[in-house]
Write an enzyme that holds these catalytic residues in place. Structure first.
Site, short mmCIF file in Angstrom:
data_model
loop_
_atom_site.label_atom_id
_atom_site.label_comp_id
_atom_site.label_asym_id
_atom_site.label_seq_id
_atom_site.Cartn_x
_atom_site.Cartn_y
_atom_site.Cartn_z
N ASP A 1 0.98 -0.82 -0.20
CA ASP A 1 0.54 -0.39 0.19
C ASP A 1 1.04 1.13 0.29
O ASP A 1 2.34 0.84 0.55
CB ASP A 1 -1.16 -0.17 0.66
CG ASP A 1 -2.64 0.92 1.07
OD1 ASP A 1 -2.02 1.45 0.53
OD2 ASP A 1 -2.98 0.68 1.91
N ASP B 1 -10.99 1.83 -2.77
CA ASP B 1 -11.43 1.74 -2.04
C ASP B 1 -12.92 1.53 -1.68
O ASP B 1 -13.61 1.60 -0.71
CB ASP B 1 -10.59 2.64 -0.70
CG ASP B 1 -9.22 2.63 -0.16
OD1 ASP B 1 -9.46 1.29 -0.61
OD2 ASP B 1 -9.54 3.44 0.66
C1 GLA Z 1 -5.58 2.00 2.27
C2 GLA Z 1 -6.07 1.10 1.87
C3 GLA Z 1 -6.96 0.80 2.10
C4 GLA Z 1 -6.19 -0.47 3.16
C5 GLA Z 1 -5.58 1.06 3.84
C6 GLA Z 1 -5.32 0.35 5.39
O1 GLA Z 1 -6.99 2.96 2.74
O2 GLA Z 1 -7.06 1.34 0.59
O3 GLA Z 1 -7.20 -1.06 1.89
O4 GLA Z 1 -5.33 -1.15 3.12
O5 GLA Z 1 -5.45 1.87 3.88
O6 GLA Z 1 -5.01 1.15 6.38
#
Ligand code: GLA
Length: 758
Positions: free
Chosen positions: A469, A529
């Site tokens: 990420d 997301d």
């Molecule tokens: C980001 C990612 C999510 C998740 C969060 C965790 O927002 O896009 O899928 O992994 O971080 O903190």
């Protein structure tokens, strides 16, 4: 194939042709890029310059055809009378330099000549290298044109053989001039709103598609399209462009008075200044150019083919991806080993194959304000460590995957207190995004730290999947932002190239780095997301113009949805995710019996058709209502039809498939789907023998356990009938429930299996 005769170069495959000619003045004239043609067609296709161009500058006073400003070129410059946008801007310590590179020679290489910074599995057929020079400044420019079956890739390298440094202010990967009238489609957005499609006409004012956030970004995906105005999914001319790069990017499109559209793409020139030392060189990322004469779907198939065959790491090309369960939306930071194992057991029972532990497993990471950077496991949450957890998960019969965000650090972390100088900064106070600072990946010691920290965990624990990420924009400017991306590629290469079997899914607050550069390492990327299926219809539909469905992480999450509050049927959440790499990301502890049954059925169905869903040829269907998708393998086609709001008194509705054999018979069967009883509420009194309170406990109990079948289709028809469009069962229209009617309500959908009869 690359054929060279006199000064004409013909790059061609069964899918496309590119004809180039070196002019008397050493310029690279782009005679044609598009439909397959013959080199004998050069004179027919080339522009016919008139008697000169008024106030324009000529390279040769006696030759009216030597007006650089009016020629279709495959590279240009500045200071020599071409006043259109230049793909290159240079300076030395005294200020701007003209850019007037002339052809000197060329070479033909077998295969592709790769950029040094990416581990591409590219393997193209042949590469044409043009060597151009500007001897006055001791500069050499190499332009590489690599031939792949469905696309042409291009990049540029600048070499300084002088005695003092040269500075690059701008250097595009490619530049072309295309005749014709076009509309430009870009894919723009932001967090939880990625890939919104926008189309504008290309006119005399420049249209720009650019990111300066340090990354390819969800604001403007680097990929874009130019299509003739009447183009449809099936008909018309479309050019598709993309960049194999994850940093700041730029594309400019502008029509000239002569009707040539100058199109270029590369690293964004905003604040860019790159020093090329004497004896040094600079190489641009590689650009991807494709042409289709059969509409948008034709273009997408060509881009998909290139990505599937030449961009995705070799080990994962066409290798089925596991159905995963991800802990994030279900648990966020709030979990311990017991809770995770409970979820894993449930996920396994439902059919998931891989359990992914998301954020929150390390350091002081009890929320997003602390701990990032410290990859030591939180023993309070996981007393047996990652190894112990992974073992237990493996014991359940599942693989184990883990989340990292290695590029960033919380100021509240051990790493930051130990190495405050490791962060990416200029001479101003650093700024945070999601409480994070970026680590300076241009520093070798920082890269070593990340490589060692992540590798140690991968080697110590049985991890077969990594979610990588990155949750903030960068504040690095221009050249520093590019150096960061080179550092990132170095880190990814050192960790993942020696471990090809680890499935890498990259993510950046969702789809903030959905690009071809990341795909050279990570076969799949988390699209957004936003997992609301109605939003995902747009996001995945837009992505499908440029990226195959096997690259799209697509999860089923809870309803009402965390980002929209929209309540959608679980069936539709599953059906949308089928057209990507299916996963589940919701709290399994709170599922109703009917939901458990539906999820288990979804996973079973997906697995039975997985290779077609993940790797079949993808087409956007022209649905009369809603959005239609089709994926096709030899003999097996899967289609999805998705609706948003239902109309009252709905009319007849057909679904038209594509790419079938007209004479062949096909068996069409809709996925057996059940309807929840609860949404019918008070309407049940029309069918129930007793009075039912729509807000009462009886209805609630029944709704949690029982369902009613939705319309089932099961018939045989010829390919030509299915392509003409078969008539679907009626939709609910106020006449009560009928099992032969589609009673899905808002946000309903159906998935079909269409199997060739043998
Ligand atoms: C980001 C990612 C999510 C998740 C969060 C965790 O927002 O896009 O899928 O992994 O971080 O903190």
């Amino acid at each position: 194939m690359i054929d060279v005769k006199h000064s004409v170069f013909h790059l061609h495959t069964a899918w496309w042709s590119c004809l180039l000619r070196v002019t008397k003045n050493g310029l690279l004239e782009l005679v044609h890029f598009g439909a397959p043609v013959s080199e004998k067609d050069v004179d027919a296709l080339a522009v016919k310059p008139g008697l000169g161009w008024g106030s324009s500058i000529l390279l040769d006073e006696k030759d009216p055809a030597s007006c650089a400003d009016a020629l279709p070129l495959a590279w240009s410059g500045s200071g020599r009378g071409d006043y259109r946008e230049s793909p290159i801007e240079l300076e030395d310590e005294n200020g701007p330099l003209p850019a007037a590179f002339r052809y000197v020679k060329h070479k033909i290489h077998k295969g592709s000549v790769l950029t040094r910074f990416l581990p591409q599995a590219q393997n193209g057929e042949e590469t044409l290298e043009f060597i151009l020079e500007q001897p006055e400044n001791h500069l050499r420019l190499k332009l590489y044109f690599s031939v792949f079956p469905t696309v042409l890739t291009r990049r540029a390298v600048l070499e300084n053989s002088g005695e003092s440094p040269v500075y690059i202010r701008k250097m595009m990967s490619w530049s072309i001039d295309l005749p014709g009238r076009y509309q430009m489609t870009t894919f723009d957005g932001g967090w939880i709103k990625e890939m919104q499609k926008h189309t504008v006409p290309v006119e005399e004012s420049r249209v720009v598609n650019e990111s300066v956030t340090g990354f390819s970004s969800h604001r403007h995906n680097p990929g874009f399209l130019l299509a003739e105005p009447q183009t449809t999914e099936e008909h018309g001319t479309v050019y598709g462009f993309n960049l194999i790069y994850s940093g700041n990017h730029y594309a400019g499109v502008q029509r000239s008075l002569q009707g040539l559209n100058r199109v270029m793409q590369g690293i964004s020139p905003v604040n860019f200044r790159w020093e090329v030392q004497p004896g040094g060189f600079f190489e641009t990322p590689e650009g991807v150019l494709a042409w289709s004469g059969n509409g948008f779907s034709g273009l997408s198939l060509r881009m998909h083919d290139f990505i599937t065959e030449h961009i995705i790491p070799e080990f994962w090309q066409k290798r089925p991806r596991p159905v995963l369960y991800n802990s994030w939306e279900g648990c966020m930071f709030n979990f311990n080993e017991r809770r995770l194992l409970g979820l894993a057991k449930k996920a396994k029972k439902l059919g998931c194959e891989l359990f992914v532990l998301d954020d929150g497993w390390f350091g002081a990471r009890k929320n997003d304000t602390a701990g990032l950077g410290d990859y030591n496991v939180n023993k309070k949450k996981l007393p047996h460590g990652l190894k112990g957890l992974a073992k237990k998960i493996n014991h359940l019969g599942m693989e184990f995957g883990l989340w990292f965000e290695p590029e960033a650090v919380n100021p509240q972390s051990h790493l930051y207190s130990l190495h405050p100088n490791w962060i990416l900064k200029d001479n101003l106070p650093p700024l945070t995004g999601r409480h994070e600072l970026l680590l300076d990946l241009t520093k070798p010691e920082v890269r070593d730290y990340i490589v060692d920290a992540v590798s140690a965990i991968l080697d110590d624990t049985n991890i077969t999947y990594v979610k990588w990420d990155m949750n903030r924009h960068s504040t690095a400017l221009g050249a520093k932002a590019h150096a960061y991306i080179l550092g990132l590629y170095d880190v990814l290469r050192r960790i993942f190239v020696p471990r090809p079997q680890v499935l890498l899914e990259t993510c950046s607050s969702g789809g903030n780095r959905f690009d071809l550069g990341m795909l050279t390492f990570s076969p799949q990327i988390w699209c957004s997301d936003d997992t609301d299926p109605i939003e995902r219809l747009e996001i995945q539909n837009s992505l499908s113009y440029l990226y195959p469905q096997s690259t799209m992480g697509a999860h089923v999450s809870a309803a009402p949805h965390a980002q929209t509050l929209r309540n959608t049927p679980l069936t539709t959440r599953g059906n949308v995710s089928f057209f990507g790499v299916l996963g589940y990301e919701l709290d399994l502890d709170h599922l109703l019996p009917v939901e458990e049954k539906e999820i288990a059925a979804q996973i079973e169905y997906y697995k039975a058709h997985r290779e077609t869903f993940q790797f079949g040829a993808f087409r956007r269907l022209v649905a009369e209502e809603g959005i239609g998708w089709q994926v096709s393998d030899a003999g097996l086609h899967m289609a999805g039809l998705f609706h948003k709001l239902v109309p009252a008194a709905p009319g007849y509705e057909r679904l038209r498939l594509r790419g079938l054999k007209p004479e062949t018979e096909y068996h069409v069967e809709s996925r057996p789907q059940n309807l929840r009883i609860g949404p019918f509420g008070g309407l049940l009194k029309h069918v129930a023998p007793v009075d039912i309170n729509p807000n009462g406990a009886v209805l609630r109990t029944v709704d949690h356990r029982a369902t009613m079948p939705d319309a089932k289709e099961d018939f045989t028809a010829t390919g030509s009938a299915l392509m003409a469009g078969w008539m679907l069962p009626p939709r609910f229209s106020g006449t009560g429930y009928d099992k032969n009617q589609r009673s899905q309500g808002d946000f309903g959908s159906t998935v079909y299996e269409i199997r060739e009869k043998t």
